[in-house]
Design a protein around this motif. Structure first.
Motif, mmCIF file in Angstrom:
data_model
loop_
_atom_site.group_PDB
_atom_site.id
_atom_site.type_symbol
_atom_site.label_atom_id
_atom_site.label_comp_id
_atom_site.label_asym_id
_atom_site.label_seq_id
_atom_site.Cartn_x
_atom_site.Cartn_y
_atom_site.Cartn_z
ATOM 1 N N THR A 1 -34.388 20.697 -8.110
ATOM 2 C CA THR A 1 -34.867 22.005 -7.641
ATOM 3 C C THR A 1 -34.051 23.139 -8.250
ATOM 4 O OG1 THR A 1 -35.579 21.040 -5.557
ATOM 5 C CG2 THR A 1 -35.211 23.420 -5.568
ATOM 6 N N GLU B 1 -33.789 23.013 -12.525
ATOM 7 C CA GLU B 1 -35.086 23.299 -13.156
ATOM 8 C C GLU B 1 -35.642 24.675 -12.765
ATOM 9 O OE1 GLU B 1 -36.120 21.579 -15.618
ATOM 10 O OE2 GLU B 1 -34.725 19.913 -15.368
ATOM 11 N N ALA B 2 -35.186 25.233 -11.647
ATOM 12 C CA ALA B 2 -35.592 26.616 -11.325
ATOM 13 C C ALA B 2 -35.093 27.548 -12.421
ATOM 14 C CB ALA B 2 -35.049 27.040 -9.962
ATOM 15 N N ASN C 1 -36.841 25.663 -16.050
ATOM 16 C CA ASN C 1 -38.303 25.593 -16.121
ATOM 17 C C ASN C 1 -38.987 26.830 -15.554
ATOM 18 O OD1 ASN C 1 -39.854 23.506 -17.204
ATOM 19 N ND2 ASN C 1 -39.159 22.067 -15.648
ATOM 20 N N THR C 2 -38.655 27.153 -14.285
ATOM 21 C CA THR C 2 -39.376 28.264 -13.646
ATOM 22 C C THR C 2 -39.041 29.581 -14.338
ATOM 23 O OG1 THR C 2 -39.121 27.123 -11.534
ATOM 24 C CG2 THR C 2 -39.907 29.401 -11.453
ATOM 25 N N VAL D 1 -36.594 35.001 -8.695
ATOM 26 C CA VAL D 1 -37.193 33.690 -8.418
ATOM 27 C C VAL D 1 -36.811 33.245 -7.005
ATOM 28 C CG1 VAL D 1 -37.284 31.261 -9.123
ATOM 29 C CG2 VAL D 1 -37.095 33.061 -10.854
ATOM 30 N N VAL E 1 -36.395 30.384 -4.512
ATOM 31 C CA VAL E 1 -36.248 28.925 -4.380
ATOM 32 C C VAL E 1 -36.193 28.539 -2.901
ATOM 33 C CG1 VAL E 1 -34.786 26.938 -4.965
ATOM 34 C CG2 VAL E 1 -35.012 28.837 -6.594
ATOM 35 N N LYS F 1 -41.310 35.644 -8.510
ATOM 36 C CA LYS F 1 -41.952 34.348 -8.765
ATOM 37 C C LYS F 1 -41.442 33.286 -7.798
ATOM 38 C CE LYS F 1 -43.012 31.711 -12.957
ATOM 39 N NZ LYS F 1 -42.709 31.515 -14.354
ATOM 40 N N SER G 1 -40.708 29.187 -6.749
ATOM 41 C CA SER G 1 -40.310 27.988 -7.479
ATOM 42 C C SER G 1 -40.236 26.810 -6.517
ATOM 43 C CB SER G 1 -38.942 28.196 -8.140
ATOM 44 O OG SER G 1 -38.535 27.022 -8.814
ATOM 45 N N GLY H 1 -38.351 23.241 -8.690
ATOM 46 C CA GLY H 1 -38.026 23.686 -10.047
ATOM 47 C C GLY H 1 -39.202 23.696 -11.001
ATOM 48 N N SER H 2 -40.440 23.782 -10.462
ATOM 49 C CA SER H 2 -41.647 23.742 -11.310
ATOM 50 C C SER H 2 -41.566 22.566 -12.286
ATOM 51 C CB SER H 2 -41.825 25.041 -12.116
ATOM 52 O OG SER H 2 -41.512 26.178 -11.360
ATOM 53 N N SER H 3 -40.988 21.452 -11.819
ATOM 54 C CA SER H 3 -40.631 20.378 -12.747
ATOM 55 C C SER H 3 -41.755 19.369 -12.977
ATOM 56 C CB SER H 3 -39.407 19.635 -12.213
ATOM 57 O OG SER H 3 -39.715 19.046 -10.962
#
Ligand code: NAD
Ligand code: ZN
Ligand code: ZN
Length: 364
Positions: free
Chosen positions: A170, A173-174, A177-178, A280, A282, A305, A307, A310-312
């Motif tokens: 989470t 990757e936030a 990725n995010t 972002v 989370v 945005k 997340s 982590g939009s993984s």
């Protein structure tokens, strides 16, 4: 088997012997070796994340596959696996887009507290117990969808690998990725608990030059610095957006991450970013919480945005994180402040509530 069951909100978990059905087609039984304690478990206890009760908690687990149902091809008995906290289906509109965390199935599984097929494998004296995200890994065993299992090398200790199942994935990757954090950029991380320090690790991996940690607790700020924060702010002593601007040439940060789950700190994250910067979220907030933003501020083209996980892509990103750990580019051992036995799980929850730990792990 023994498991940590929540019967009543705001009440302690009951660690007791319950029944677990064998795996159905496409499912596997995992002997859980370790399970990290995440704030989302705490949020279920307190109704912030409203799962149907009774429910067996736990969603940050790792263990050894013991039995597989018919048709299982992804894992076999003896494999060491980390459980992915997103029980994606692989077939819906979102999965087809590669946007696994938004899978239709995940939303349903989470909301009704079942396995992906809508039924439960957990019982106590004829009463059905619900699942947390199709995992319920705060237990000696778990029956999970094979897709939730990601095989890892035997040399990785399961006691730390479990953290990749939720908090590490989470957080890291936030950032990667995010937000797609750029090398040389500046980032603010508001809330430096088990997930927040991993957002910091993600910012470090992405090459952020300035990483500003924000937390009410000085022990958390010290931990944040150990994980790569270059500056720390305690909101009880300093104004956060003002201090962030002073550290970023008066502009505000390129990115801000809210990793607590409160409307007020989401507003703070938005206030910390520069024009065209990205805030972002989370943290998982309560359903009745609200965010109020200056409507005119959208002329500054700021981005706000969400997340989730982590939009993984679990099968791609989870092995990558394990590989980064093996190559000493990602800290996992340092995340574990304390370990507890399963029957000490309520002590682990109290330690999380008091902010005494970065992460604690229940070792079965
Ligand atoms: N988006 C996702 O997919 C996802 C996944 C896992 C966890 N979460 C959520 O992320 C959040 C953080 O989880 P965690 O396990 O790191 O929790 P944690 O309890 O370990 O950490 C929270 C941190 O926030 C700090 N804090 C609390 N209130 C604050 C305030 N007003 N100002 C500054 N700091 C404050 C605490 O001192 C603590 O260090 C939770 O809301 C959790 O439910 C979201
Ligand atoms: Zn979690
Ligand atoms: Zn899907």
């Amino acid at each position: 088997m023994k498991a940590a069951v929540l019967y009543e909100r705001q009440a302690p978990l009951k660690v007791e012997v319950i029944d677990l059905d064998p795996p159905k087609a496409g499912e596997v039984r995992v002997k859980i070796v370790a399970n990290g304690v995440c704030h989302s478990d705490y949020s279920v206890i307190h109704g912030v994340v409203p799962l149907p009760l009774p429910v067996v908690l736990g969603h940050e687990g790792a263990g050894i596959v013991e039995e597989v149902g018919t048709g299982v091809t992804l894992v076999k008995p003896g494999d060491h696996v980390v459980l992915s906290a997103i029980p994606y289906c692989g077939q819906c509109y979102y999965c087809s887009l590669g946007e696994f965390v938004q899978c239709d199935n995940t939303a349903v599984v989470m909301g009704r507290g079942t396995m992906p097929d809508g039924t439960c494998r957990l019982h106590k004296n004829g009463t059905t117990l619900h699942h947390m995200v199709g995992l319920s890994s705060m237990a000696e065993y778990a029956v999970v969808a094979e897709r939730a299992c990601v095989k890892i090398p035997l040399e990785v200790p399961l006691q730390v690998a479990c953290l990749v199942g939720c908090g590490v994935m989470t957080g890291v990757e936030a950032a990667i990725n995010t937000a797609n954090v750029a090398a040389g950029s500046s980032a603010v991380v508001i809330g430096c608990g088990g997930v927040g320090v991993n957002v910091i690790q993600g910012c470090v991996l992405a090459g952020a030059a300035t990483i500003i940690a924000v937390d009410l607790l000085d022990n958390k700020l010290e931990a944040a610095a150990r994980f790569g924060a270059t500056h720390t702010i305690n909101p009880q002593r300093q104004d956060v957006p003002k201090t962030v601007r002073s550290l970023t040439d008066g502009r505000g940060a390129d990115y801000a991450f809210e990793v607590i789950g409160l409307g007020k700190t989401i507003e703070m994250a938005y206030a910390c970013v520069r024009r065209r910067g990205m805030a972002v979220v989370v943290g998982a907030a309560a359903r009745d919480d609200r965010v109020t933003l200056p409507a005119a501020s959208f002329l500054s083209e700021k981005i706000l945005k969400g997340s989730a996980y982590g939009s993984s892509r679990p099968r791609v990103d989870l092995p990558r994180l394990i590989d980064l750990y093996l190559k000493k580019k990602l800290k996992l051992d340092e995340l574990v402040t304390r370990t507890y036995r399963l029957d000490e799980v309520n002590q682990a929850m109290t330690a999380l509530e008091k902010g005494e730990v970065v992460r604690s792990v229940v070792v079965m």
